[in-house]
Design an enzyme around this catalytic site. Structure first.
Site, short mmCIF file in Angstrom:
data_model
loop_
_atom_site.label_atom_id
_atom_site.label_comp_id
_atom_site.label_asym_id
_atom_site.label_seq_id
_atom_site.Cartn_x
_atom_site.Cartn_y
_atom_site.Cartn_z
CD GLU A 1 -58.62 28.19 -43.55
OE1 GLU A 1 -59.33 27.77 -42.64
OE2 GLU A 1 -57.87 29.18 -43.44
CB CYS B 1 -61.04 34.07 -37.85
SG CYS B 1 -61.13 32.62 -38.93
#
Length: 660
Positions: A306, A397
């Protein structure tokens, strides 16, 4: 001498929105997103983890040790939202949840359900003892940081100290454990640094600021990495831990962690006067904006980790662009503006807000993207794995990060430095300020981003001298984004015009702002006309995926073509340089959008006869943020200007990709 940001944001508590674009989104966040988030925290047993921690018995019921933060982030968002929409039922639920959080806290302040439930058998990522795995896996300090952020939001929004007391008890423990002569670690997932700074602002306790600075300066000190390894995990780059922050020059590693770190660096540089830290964060910002950001404001190109890729590594079909990275980037750019007072930081922030951020949440308010693609296309007749918005994720998240940022938006509209009042975002509503000990009310009324005519009504209680600084957006000054990673294909000769009480005025400019200096009287009216045109955008020549291609921008909004409006296809559309687009507001499409149309060449393939041809058809483009709200199918942001590569061609869409 007390250091701080030279410019201060006007608090979210002082700005009341009445905006056609944003207020419905904030209402949806209040009515749908926040309740759905709390419900999912209950259903997935995130709340049960706190109940079991309070009882000191049971088995950790979710997947990740950072699942506690989804509750903290939703409390934060709900607290902001209570300022917009007073809600006794929601307030009572928050109070009950805070009570559960407090009961889960250990006597010395430690708060981490993944260990407290059963200390003899903690989560595998947690390590056998407190803090021993913090550098890489445990997220103990990450959880703490989100607790602190939620606590400050709850306190500022409600005046209550229930969550703040819990946070301060935990922060005192953290400060007692970590620091010079004590335990050393660079937190594996940054945000505790930002949270400690917020606690410092509320309490004035110097240990909170010094510990935040300590955590930042611990980066690059660990000797357990192999600096020669190309693996970002083994050399520490994934955690921004491969070099001391003072030596870091580019955005690297996990994008969300990085941008939280850079936000904290800005905070600490401002509050301590650390010029070396300021220089470092400035350098990193220039690298990110100049070489590592997507045209719709997304960051973090590489799915593996990521993370940021190399300079100019911005592929379209594999773009990651985590929604949380857009949230973190908003935080960072707001802080850079407060440091420097330059409109370029707000230009970047605005680009993120209207594009790469709100693309992360569906128009229904309860479906989300974790990553935000730049292109979805079919190949050889088989659809690419096409993303669908999800209601929740194992690692959730992003939904909860959106829930907390959206209602905080009023705090980004205005800023102030003495007699300088900055109008940064063009969002209709009213703010009440104090300038030179005089009360001043400013009201914005307009239909931005669809229309460029802005109206500010300035009403001081008594006639008052001050400077109103109105941001002149880069896109209205022939600048697609600062630093030239993206540019408009052709310049425009349209200009920004400003009138005060109906009279055109000449104005000085400062750092991208029109400086309107005068003695303001009640109901003075400022009108700003921004030239809203459809512009073609080209990327830097080093961005290989976009050679010979253009993107479409109107005002701050980026556009895409989606399968639904274009005969089931998007990847076969060509946009020549001379293409001219018509604009029309469509109130019944995607909750109301400004839609673009043009007649352009579209590639057709006759597979049976192995022939390629083009035909002209009407192309329709929609705002990028609105894609994937009508089912799965092709989408693209970048369009070839001419047919050069047969690989871009798509044959007739499989029936499964076309909505019935």
């Amino acid at each position: 001498m007390r250091h701080d940001y030279p410019i201060q944001a006007v608090s979210f508590t002082k700005v009341q929105l009445a905006d056609n674009f944003w207020l419905p989104r904030l209402k949806t966040n209040h009515d749908v997103t926040i309740p759905a988030s709390f419900q999912r925290c209950e259903a997935t047993q995130r709340v049960k983890n706190f109940e079991m921690a309070a009882a000191r018995t049971g088995k950790f019921a979710t997947i990740f040790p950072f699942d506690d933060t989804d509750i903290y982030k939703t409390i934060e968002g709900a607290s902001y939202s209570l300022q917009l929409y007073p809600d006794e039922k929601l307030a009572a639920y928050i109070d009950a949840l805070i009570a559960k959080v407090g009961k889960a806290q250990e006597p010395d302040g430690y708060l981490y359900t993944a260990r407290t439930i059963d200390p003899a058998h903690p989560h595998p990522w947690a390590g056998p003892e407190r803090w021993v795995n913090e550098r890489e896996m445990s997220h103990e300090l990450y959880n703490a940081g989100h607790l602190y952020e939620a606590a400050v939001a709850h306190y500022e929004a409600t005046g209550q100290k229930s969550l703040l007391t819990i946070a301060l008890k935990n922060a005192d423990l953290v400060c007692a454990v970590f620091g010079p002569g004590k335990r050393h670690v660079a937190p594996g997932h940054e945000i505790v640094e930002m949270g400690l700074v917020k606690l410092y602002r509320v309490t004035g306790k110097p240990e909170y600021l010094s510990t935040a600075k300590f955590f930042i300066e611990e980066r690059g000190q660990y000797k357990g990495y192999d600096p020669k390894s190309p693996d970002v995990f083994k050399n520490g780059a994934y955690w921004q831990d491969d070099q001391p922050v003072y030596a870091q020059t580019e955005a690297k590693g996990h994008a969300v962690r990085a941008e939280y770190l850079y936000s904290a660096m800005a905070d600490v540089a401002a509050l301590t006067g650390d010029q070396r830290m300021l220089a470092a964060v400035d350098t990193i910002w220039h690298n990110m904006v100049g070489k590592k950001m997507y045209v719709q404001g997304g960051t973090g190109a590489v799915p593996g980790g990521e993370r940021f890729g190399a300079n100019y590594e911005l592929p379209n079909t594999t773009a990651y662009n985590e929604t949380c990275a857009s949230v973190a980037n908003v935080y960072w750019n707001q802080r850079m503006f407060l440091l420097h007072g330059d409109s370029k930081y707000v230009d970047v922030l605005e680009k993120i807000l209207y594009n790469g951020l709100i693309s992360g949440v569906g128009l229904d308010g309860k479906s989300f993207f974790y990553s935000n693609a730049m292109q979805i296309k079919s190949s050889a007749g088989f659809p690419q794995t096409e993303p669908a918005r999800a209601g929740w994720f194992d690692c959730s998240c992003c939904p909860t990060n959106l829930a907390r940022l959206m209602p905080a938006l009023p705090g980004y509209v205005y800023a102030q430095k003495d007699r300088d009042v900055y109008a940064n975002l063009f969002i209709s509503g009213t703010t009440d300020l104090t300038v030179a000990q005089k009360a001043v009310r400013i009201t914005q009324q307009h239909n931005y981003p669809w229309q460029g005519e802005l109206k500010f009504t300035v009403s001081p209680a008594v006639a008052t001298n001050f400077n109103l600084l109105v941001r002149l957006p880069g896109w209205a000054r022939n600048e697609a984004l600062p630093l030239g990673l993206y540019q408009f294909a052709t310049p425009s000769n349209q200009k920004i015009s400003i009138r005060v009480n109906g009279q055109s005025v000449a104005y000085a400019t400062r750092n991208g702002y029109a400086v309107l200096a005068r003695k303001w009287r009640k109901n003075d009216v400022v009108e700003v006309a921004l030239p809203l045109e459809v512009r073609q955008v080209v990327a830097h020549a080093n961005v290989q995926d976009n050679l010979g291609k253009v993107a479409l921008q109107r005002g701050p909004v980026m556009y895409c073509a989606e399968w639904k409006d274009n005969g089931g296809r998007a990847s076969n559309i060509i946009v020549p340089a001379a293409t001219r687009f018509a604009t029309a507001y469509q109130p019944n499409v995607l909750n109301g959008i400004m839609q673009l149309t043009a007649t352009v060449p579209v590639v057709q393939v006759d597979a049976a006869n192995s022939t390629v041809s083009t035909t002209r058809q009407t192309m329709t483009a929609i705002p990028y943020y609105a894609w994937a709200n009508r089912g799965k199918g092709e989408m693209t942001v970048w369009f070839p200007q001419q047919l050069t590569d047969v690989d871009l061609i798509s044959r007739k869409a499989p029936e499964s990709t076309v909505s019935k």
